[in-house]
Every structure is written in structure tokens, then in C-alpha cells.
Design a protein around this motif. Structure first.
Motif, PDB file in Angstrom:
ATOM      1  N   VAL A 247      -2.460   2.693 -17.740  1.00 63.25           N
ATOM      2  CA  VAL A 247      -3.432   3.060 -18.689  1.00 63.25           C
ATOM      3  C   VAL A 247      -4.677   2.531 -18.317  1.00 63.25           C
ATOM      4  CG1 VAL A 247      -4.021   3.090 -21.074  1.00 63.25           C
ATOM      5  CG2 VAL A 247      -1.488   3.553 -20.379  1.00 63.25           C
ATOM      6  N   LEU A 248      -4.872   1.398 -18.066  1.00 60.85           N
ATOM      7  CA  LEU A 248      -5.936   0.787 -17.960  1.00 60.85           C
ATOM      8  C   LEU A 248      -6.737   1.147 -16.518  1.00 60.85           C
ATOM      9  CD1 LEU A 248      -5.423  -3.109 -19.102  1.00 60.85           C
ATOM     10  CD2 LEU A 248      -6.968  -1.200 -20.102  1.00 60.85           C
ATOM     11  N   LEU A 249      -5.848   1.501 -15.554  1.00 61.45           N
ATOM     12  CA  LEU A 249      -6.151   1.961 -14.285  1.00 61.45           C
ATOM     13  C   LEU A 249      -7.037   3.037 -14.272  1.00 61.45           C
ATOM     14  CD1 LEU A 249      -6.227   1.552 -11.074  1.00 61.45           C
ATOM     15  CD2 LEU A 249      -4.065   3.141 -11.238  1.00 61.45           C
ATOM     16  N   VAL A 250      -6.677   4.201 -15.239  1.00 66.02           N
ATOM     17  CA  VAL A 250      -7.304   5.133 -15.327  1.00 66.02           C
ATOM     18  C   VAL A 250      -8.595   4.957 -16.362  1.00 66.02           C
ATOM     19  CG1 VAL A 250      -7.328   7.619 -16.299  1.00 66.02           C
ATOM     20  CG2 VAL A 250      -5.049   6.606 -15.098  1.00 66.02           C
ATOM     21  N   GLY A 251      -8.283   4.169 -17.352  1.00 64.34           N
ATOM     22  CA  GLY A 251      -9.376   3.938 -18.588  1.00 64.34           C
ATOM     23  C   GLY A 251     -10.544   3.392 -17.891  1.00 64.34           C
ATOM     24  N   VAL A 252     -10.301   2.142 -17.359  1.00 65.38           N
ATOM     25  CA  VAL A 252     -11.581   1.166 -16.714  1.00 65.38           C
ATOM     26  C   VAL A 252     -12.133   2.021 -15.635  1.00 65.38           C
ATOM     27  CG1 VAL A 252     -11.878  -0.671 -15.611  1.00 65.38           C
ATOM     28  CG2 VAL A 252     -10.432  -0.835 -17.401  1.00 65.38           C
ATOM     29  N   THR A 253     -11.448   2.817 -14.648  1.00 67.12           N
ATOM     30  CA  THR A 253     -12.182   3.428 -13.712  1.00 67.12           C
ATOM     31  C   THR A 253     -12.988   4.589 -14.423  1.00 67.12           C
ATOM     32  OG1 THR A 253     -10.146   3.166 -12.298  1.00 67.12           O
ATOM     33  CG2 THR A 253     -11.825   4.959 -11.776  1.00 67.12           C
ATOM     34  N   VAL A 254     -12.718   5.253 -15.551  1.00 65.81           N
ATOM     35  CA  VAL A 254     -13.658   6.363 -16.265  1.00 65.81           C
ATOM     36  C   VAL A 254     -14.898   5.551 -16.975  1.00 65.81           C
ATOM     37  CG1 VAL A 254     -13.554   7.848 -17.974  1.00 65.81           C
ATOM     38  CG2 VAL A 254     -11.606   7.827 -16.772  1.00 65.81           C
ATOM     39  N   LEU A 255     -14.194   4.205 -17.603  1.00 66.86           N
ATOM     40  CA  LEU A 255     -15.312   3.429 -18.102  1.00 66.86           C
ATOM     41  C   LEU A 255     -16.509   3.090 -17.087  1.00 66.86           C
ATOM     42  CD1 LEU A 255     -13.852   0.717 -20.493  1.00 66.86           C
ATOM     43  CD2 LEU A 255     -15.643   2.516 -20.993  1.00 66.86           C
ATOM     44  N   PHE A 256     -15.952   2.653 -16.014  1.00 64.74           N
ATOM     45  CA  PHE A 256     -17.033   2.250 -15.068  1.00 64.74           C
ATOM     46  C   PHE A 256     -17.875   3.563 -14.461  1.00 64.74           C
ATOM     47  CE2 PHE A 256     -18.933  -0.508 -12.036  1.00 64.74           C
ATOM     48  CZ  PHE A 256     -18.940   0.048 -10.667  1.00 64.74           C
TER      49      PHE A 256
ATOM     50  N   ILE B 185     -13.851   1.303 -26.632  1.00 62.16           N
ATOM     51  CA  ILE B 185     -13.584   0.768 -28.041  1.00 62.16           C
ATOM     52  C   ILE B 185     -11.767   1.057 -28.031  1.00 62.16           C
ATOM     53  CG2 ILE B 185     -13.475   1.184 -30.503  1.00 62.16           C
ATOM     54  CD1 ILE B 185     -16.613   1.374 -30.059  1.00 62.16           C
ATOM     55  N   THR B 186     -11.620   2.333 -27.796  1.00 57.90           N
ATOM     56  CA  THR B 186     -10.033   2.846 -27.873  1.00 57.90           C
ATOM     57  C   THR B 186      -9.093   1.850 -26.841  1.00 57.90           C
ATOM     58  OG1 THR B 186     -11.012   4.970 -28.207  1.00 57.90           O
ATOM     59  CG2 THR B 186      -8.691   4.653 -27.308  1.00 57.90           C
ATOM     60  N   LEU B 187      -9.693   1.336 -25.888  1.00 63.31           N
ATOM     61  CA  LEU B 187      -9.151   0.610 -24.828  1.00 63.31           C
ATOM     62  C   LEU B 187      -8.644  -0.710 -25.129  1.00 63.31           C
ATOM     63  CD1 LEU B 187     -10.059   1.921 -21.349  1.00 63.31           C
ATOM     64  CD2 LEU B 187      -7.759   2.202 -22.565  1.00 63.31           C
ATOM     65  N   ILE B 188      -9.357  -1.239 -26.238  1.00 64.11           N
ATOM     66  CA  ILE B 188      -9.283  -2.789 -26.838  1.00 64.11           C
ATOM     67  C   ILE B 188      -8.106  -2.961 -26.973  1.00 64.11           C
ATOM     68  CG2 ILE B 188     -10.002  -4.509 -28.451  1.00 64.11           C
ATOM     69  CD1 ILE B 188     -12.779  -2.910 -28.478  1.00 64.11           C
ATOM     70  N   PRO B 189      -7.076  -2.254 -27.982  1.00 63.12           N
ATOM     71  CA  PRO B 189      -5.664  -2.911 -27.934  1.00 63.12           C
ATOM     72  C   PRO B 189      -4.823  -2.760 -26.522  1.00 63.12           C
ATOM     73  CG  PRO B 189      -6.351  -1.249 -29.531  1.00 63.12           C
ATOM     74  CD  PRO B 189      -7.263  -1.307 -28.513  1.00 63.12           C
ATOM     75  N   VAL B 190      -4.997  -1.943 -25.652  1.00 60.66           N
ATOM     76  CA  VAL B 190      -4.247  -1.940 -24.607  1.00 60.66           C
ATOM     77  C   VAL B 190      -4.757  -3.171 -23.472  1.00 60.66           C
ATOM     78  CG1 VAL B 190      -3.894  -0.631 -22.437  1.00 60.66           C
ATOM     79  CG2 VAL B 190      -4.354   0.448 -24.446  1.00 60.66           C
ATOM     80  N   LEU B 191      -6.072  -3.306 -23.520  1.00 56.07           N
ATOM     81  CA  LEU B 191      -6.530  -4.680 -22.876  1.00 56.07           C
ATOM     82  C   LEU B 191      -5.968  -5.810 -23.213  1.00 56.07           C
ATOM     83  CD1 LEU B 191      -8.724  -5.662 -20.591  1.00 56.07           C
ATOM     84  CD2 LEU B 191     -10.136  -6.221 -22.519  1.00 56.07           C
ATOM     85  N   LEU B 192      -6.076  -6.245 -24.549  1.00 57.16           N
ATOM     86  CA  LEU B 192      -5.318  -7.341 -25.295  1.00 57.16           C
ATOM     87  C   LEU B 192      -3.793  -7.359 -24.953  1.00 57.16           C
ATOM     88  CD1 LEU B 192      -7.487  -7.368 -28.324  1.00 57.16           C
ATOM     89  CD2 LEU B 192      -7.950  -8.536 -26.286  1.00 57.16           C
ATOM     90  N   ALA B 193      -3.163  -6.246 -25.085  1.00 56.49           N
ATOM     91  CA  ALA B 193      -1.919  -6.288 -24.998  1.00 56.49           C
ATOM     92  C   ALA B 193      -1.458  -6.525 -23.476  1.00 56.49           C
ATOM     93  CB  ALA B 193      -1.295  -4.877 -25.470  1.00 56.49           C
TER      94      ALA B 193
ATOM     95  N   LEU C  49       5.096  -0.708 -27.654  1.00 62.30           N
ATOM     96  CA  LEU C  49       4.139   0.084 -26.971  1.00 62.30           C
ATOM     97  C   LEU C  49       3.274   1.231 -27.769  1.00 62.30           C
ATOM     98  CD1 LEU C  49       5.737   0.642 -23.493  1.00 62.30           C
ATOM     99  CD2 LEU C  49       3.534  -0.550 -23.635  1.00 62.30           C
ATOM    100  N   TRP C  50       4.235   1.684 -28.760  1.00 68.30           N
ATOM    101  CA  TRP C  50       4.012   2.561 -29.755  1.00 68.30           C
ATOM    102  C   TRP C  50       2.998   1.984 -30.821  1.00 68.30           C
ATOM    103  CZ3 TRP C  50       3.972   7.563 -29.835  1.00 68.30           C
ATOM    104  CH2 TRP C  50       4.927   8.146 -29.199  1.00 68.30           C
ATOM    105  N   PHE C  51       3.086   0.646 -30.950  1.00 63.67           N
ATOM    106  CA  PHE C  51       2.507  -0.266 -31.811  1.00 63.67           C
ATOM    107  C   PHE C  51       0.754  -0.221 -31.198  1.00 63.67           C
ATOM    108  CE2 PHE C  51       0.638  -3.008 -34.987  1.00 63.67           C
ATOM    109  CZ  PHE C  51       0.038  -3.964 -34.539  1.00 63.67           C
ATOM    110  N   VAL C  52       0.945  -0.566 -29.872  1.00 66.70           N
ATOM    111  CA  VAL C  52      -0.472  -0.604 -29.000  1.00 66.70           C
ATOM    112  C   VAL C  52      -1.020   0.697 -29.194  1.00 66.70           C
ATOM    113  CG1 VAL C  52      -1.310  -1.225 -26.900  1.00 66.70           C
ATOM    114  CG2 VAL C  52       0.321  -2.654 -27.640  1.00 66.70           C
TER     115      VAL C  52
END
Ligand code: HEM
Length: 412
Positions: free
Chosen positions: A33-42, A96-104, A215-218
Motif C-alpha cells: 500500500v505504501l509502495l503505491v501511496g508514497v510514490t504518488v505522494l512524491f 494524511i490518509t496514509l499515516i495509519p498505514v505508515l505507523l502500522a 488490517l481492517w482497523f488500520v
């Protein structure tokens, strides 16, 4: 082997980590999830910098020492007119939406930070060093980004260079990490059973929630952050749902001028005595010299309308507003430029990073680029830039200068 079995386990021991949730598959899902998310963020972050046309003039460039890191810059287009609204809305909302994923994700791999020996080989040492840049850079980017959009400018120095250089450090470590780990992550996802070791606790505690539940919680936490942030980028009635956005709750008032602003006239230090009909004159300079125009004279020139949004670097934006005024290219022609050149804009504003701004010839030439005198059928209010403001399609709000005092057409 622990000498005294009663001695407490140290974080360097796999047995110290008891959560049954950890494991390569849990980590792989978050990592992908971060692979896609962080690339879009960058990508959207780099576009945010490019949208300011930093190469055009020092006034637009808050990171002048970028050197080769500016290799990708290009002349920011004027189409589609909602371009920056989309890219910066995605940047801030996704961040902001990715913060829980990053922390998890960080939680799921924490045991690896304590494994001994710290380096088994040079390659292993380099990988661990890149992990420090990855984790440190990632936290730095998310923290500075959130502080910036919460208007908490507590970071050491200017946000722009910090976040820009931080982005390159983080993304470089991220690319190295992704290149090394993605194949493993995909393999782990396909694997049916997980062997002890490698994040799986050798002495797991009683599960309180399943991995799927975790994962549902995150995902639920991300959805909640998304739902309480995206409203600021969608605008209109949904703005009120942006509970986390600093401007989200602010009431912009009703009527034609009742839409969001960043800086009020008072906050920008605008002296009302300077904006009155008798005092204010727009100074326009170009190839054939300088003309000074009153607001009445500007209102007497051919008027054009354009439906354009205001899109702020902080991620909030308004739906299209109906602006009316004089085309910038007509003002350029007034001072001898039939072929619209670049434009240097100065405001009456006394405070703020963008009191001066530069617009590129393609922006000046666009028939929707206006020196606006009216919005939604009414004179601009003082907070929306009365006597006159710049409005250009697809440009960041900071380049749509309010309370315009001087326009200088020609080479910058
Ligand atoms: C919660 C996370 C994040 C938030 C809220 C955030 C917010 C922002 C904001 C408000 C800007 C505009 C700055 C301005 O022009 O005033 C920005 C620019 C930028 N962001 Fe982020 N960001 C976040 C995460 C990231 C991450 C993870 C990266 C890199 C992978 C990144 C890369 C960039 C870049 C390169 C810029 C352009 C900087 C500039 O204009 O000088 N951001 N970000």
C-alpha cells in the motif's frame, strides 16, 4: 543464550516481541500500500514545486539551491484549469490518509531495528543505513507535512527546502528499499504458512485480534482520516466535514464573496486608505512605458469572465468561482506587448511569502487569466483582494496575487 532465564528479555531477542500479529504477510500488505501511496505522494509533491514555476523568478522559488534536483521542472500549463486543485488535493489528503498505514508498517517491523549484529556484511550495513534514512526521512516528511497544513510552523527553518530535500532523501531510500523488498513482499503474500523467525514471534501472546482484523482497523483509521480531510479539497457543503483541516470549520460567510480564503486583508497588513477609489492606482509597466489606471478605468476596459477555482498549497480548494475583469494579455498589449511576455506582480500586501509573484508567458496569454475586479457578479471583497486580484487557471493560490499594486510585463 541468556545466562539467567529469569532475566528480562531485551528487544534484541526475538522472544521480546510477543504480538502474534507481526509477520511477513502483515508487513507485505502494508508495504505494498505504501509502495503505491508514497510514490504518488512524491510525484504530486514534485508537481507542487513545479506548479510554482520556480525557474521563472527567485520570487517564486523557495528552494533556490536545489541544483540538479530541479532537473524535472517544466513550464506549468494552464489546462486543465483544475490541475493544481487535483494534484495538491491528492498530495495532502493522501498524505494524511496514509499515516495509519505508515505507523502500522513501522510497528510491524520494529523488531528488525534491534536485530544483532547490527551489520553482518557491508551490504547489510548499507541496507540498514538506508533503513535509517527511510524511517527517519519518512517520519520527517509526514511530520513536516502535517505541521505545515495545520499551520504549525514549528520546524527549524523554512518548510519548503526542508520538505523538498527531505522528499528526495526519503524517496531515494524508499526506492532502494522497494527494489530490495518488493519481490520478497509479493512472495510472502503468496506464501500460505509463515515460519517462526523473521518478525513472527517465537513465543506469541494470546491473540486479541486477528491479522485481518488489525488490517481492517488500520484501513478504518485511514478511512476516518480521509473522510475528515477530503472535504477541504472538494469544497462546497462538504467543507464542513473536514474536521481536521485548520480552515475546515471556518465559516467563509455567504453571498458571492462567501468562499474560502487564506489571508484576510487585515492579516496581510492591507491599509484600507491605500485601496480607496481616490488612492489606488494600478501601475502597469512594459515595452512602451508605464500607465497608471484607476479601478474605474480598469472597469471601463473590455471585461471577460472565467470560472476558476482557488487551490491552495495547503491542499484546500474552492469549487469554480465566476471571476470577471480585464484579461492580462490585454493589459500587456496596453504597454506594447502584443505577444504576451512573462509578468512580475507586486501586491500591497506587507506580510506573507508570496507578496510578489511571477507568471509565465503561457499563463499571461491564456484568455481566462484575468486581473479580476468582480467575483460571482459582485465587486471583490477586501479579503478576496479588492481593488483587484490575479486569477490564473491551474495555478497554485499563492500565484493568484491579491491586492495587486503593480504589474511589470517583460523579461524578469
Ligand atoms: C502527511 C503527509 C504530507 C503532507 C500533509 C504534505 C504536505 C505538503 C504541502 C502542504 C506542500 C506544499 C508546500 C508549499 O508549497 O507550500 C507539500 C509539498 C511537497 N511535498 Fe509534501 N506532504 C506530505 C508528505 C510528503 C511525502 C511523504 C513526500 C515525499 C515522498 C512529500 C513531498 C513533497 C514535495 C517534493 C513537495 C514540494 C515542496 C515545495 O514546494 O517546495 N510530501 N507537501
Amino acid at each position: 543464550m541468556r545466562d539467567d532465564p529469569r532475566a528480562p528479555l531485551l528487544p534484541t531477542s526475538p522472544g521480546f516481541w510477543r504480538s502474534p500479529l507481526r509477520g511477513p504477510r502483515f508487513t507485505a500488505v502494508l508495504g505494498l500500500v505504501l509502495l503505491v501511496g508514497v510514490t504518488v505522494l512524491f510525484g504530486t509533491g514534485l508537481l507542487s514545486y513545479a506548479a510554482c514555476n520556480p525557474g521563472l523568478s527567485p520570487v517564486n522559488d523557495k528552494t533556490p539551491d536545489k541544483g540538479v534536483l530541479g532537473f524535472y521542472l517544466f513550464a506549468w500549463p494552464t489546462d486543465p484549469h483544475w490541475l493544481y486543485r487535483l494534484t495538491q488535493g491528492v498530495h495532502v489528503t493522501l498524505g494524511i490518509t496514509l499515516i495509519p498505514v505508515l505507523l502500522a508498517k513501522l510497528w510491524s517491523v520494529v523488531p528488525r531495528l534491534f536485530t544483532l549484529p547490527p551489520a553482518r556484511s557491508l551490504a547489510h550495513a548499507l541496507e540498514r543505513l538506508s533503513l535509517l534514512l527511510l524511517v527517519g526521512g519518512g517520519l520527517f516528511q509526514f511530520v513536516t507535512g502535517v505541521l505545515n497544513v495545520q499551520l504549525d510552523y514549528v520546524f527549524p527553518g523554512s518548510f519548503y527546502p526542508l520538505h523538498f530535500y527531505g522528499a528526495w532523501v526519503f524517496f531515494a531510500a524508499f526506492v532502494a528499499h522497494a527494489a530490495l523488498k518488493t519481490p520478497t513482499a509479493l512472495r510472502n503474500l503468496r506464501r500460505l504458512r509463515e515460519e517462526p523467525g523473521d518478525l513472527v514471534s517465537p513465543r506469541p501472546a494470546e491473540p486479541t485480534v486477528s491479522r485481518r482484523g488489525a488490517l481492517w482497523f488500520v484501513g478504518g483509521a485511514s478511512l476516518l482520516l480521509f473522510a475528515t480531510t477530503v472535504g477541504q479539497s472538494l469544497g462546497g457543503a462538504l467543507r464542513r466535514t473536514a474536521l481536521l483541516a485548520p480552515h475546515g470549520g471556518a465559516d467563509p460567510g455567504s453571498g458571492p464573496n462567501g468562499f474560502q480564503i487564506n489571508k484576510t486583508a487585515t492579516h496581510a497588513g492591507i491599509d484600507r486608505a491605500e485601496t480607496g477609489a481616490d488612492a489606488w492606482r494600478l501601475v502597469v509597466t512594459g515595452r512602451t512605458g508605464t500607465v497608471r489606471l484607476s479601478r474605474a478605468q480598469l472597469a471601463g476596459l473590455p471585461q471577460y469572465s472565467a470560472a476558476l477555482p482557488i487551490a491552495c498549497v495547503e491542499g484546500w480548494s474552492t469549487p469554480d468561482q465566476w471571476w470577471r475583469g480585464v484579461r492580462l494579455r490585454d493589459l500587456a498589449a496596453l504597454v506594447g506587448h502584443d505577444d504576451p511576455p512573462d509578468l512580475f506582480v507586486e501586491s500591497l500586501q506587507r506580510h506573507g511569502a508570496f507578496r510578489k509573484a511571477a507568471l509565465r508567458a503561457n499563463q499571461v496569454a491564456d484568455p481566462r487569466s484575468l486581473l479580476a475586479l468582480y467575483v460571482n457578479g459582485e465587486e471583490l471583497s477586501p479579503d478576496h483582494g479588492h481593488p483587484a486580484r490575479i486569477i490564473v487557471p491551474a495555478a497554485p493560490g499563492v500565484l493568484n496575487t491579491k491586492w495587486v499594486a503593480r504589474l511589470t510585463f517583460g523579461d524578469l
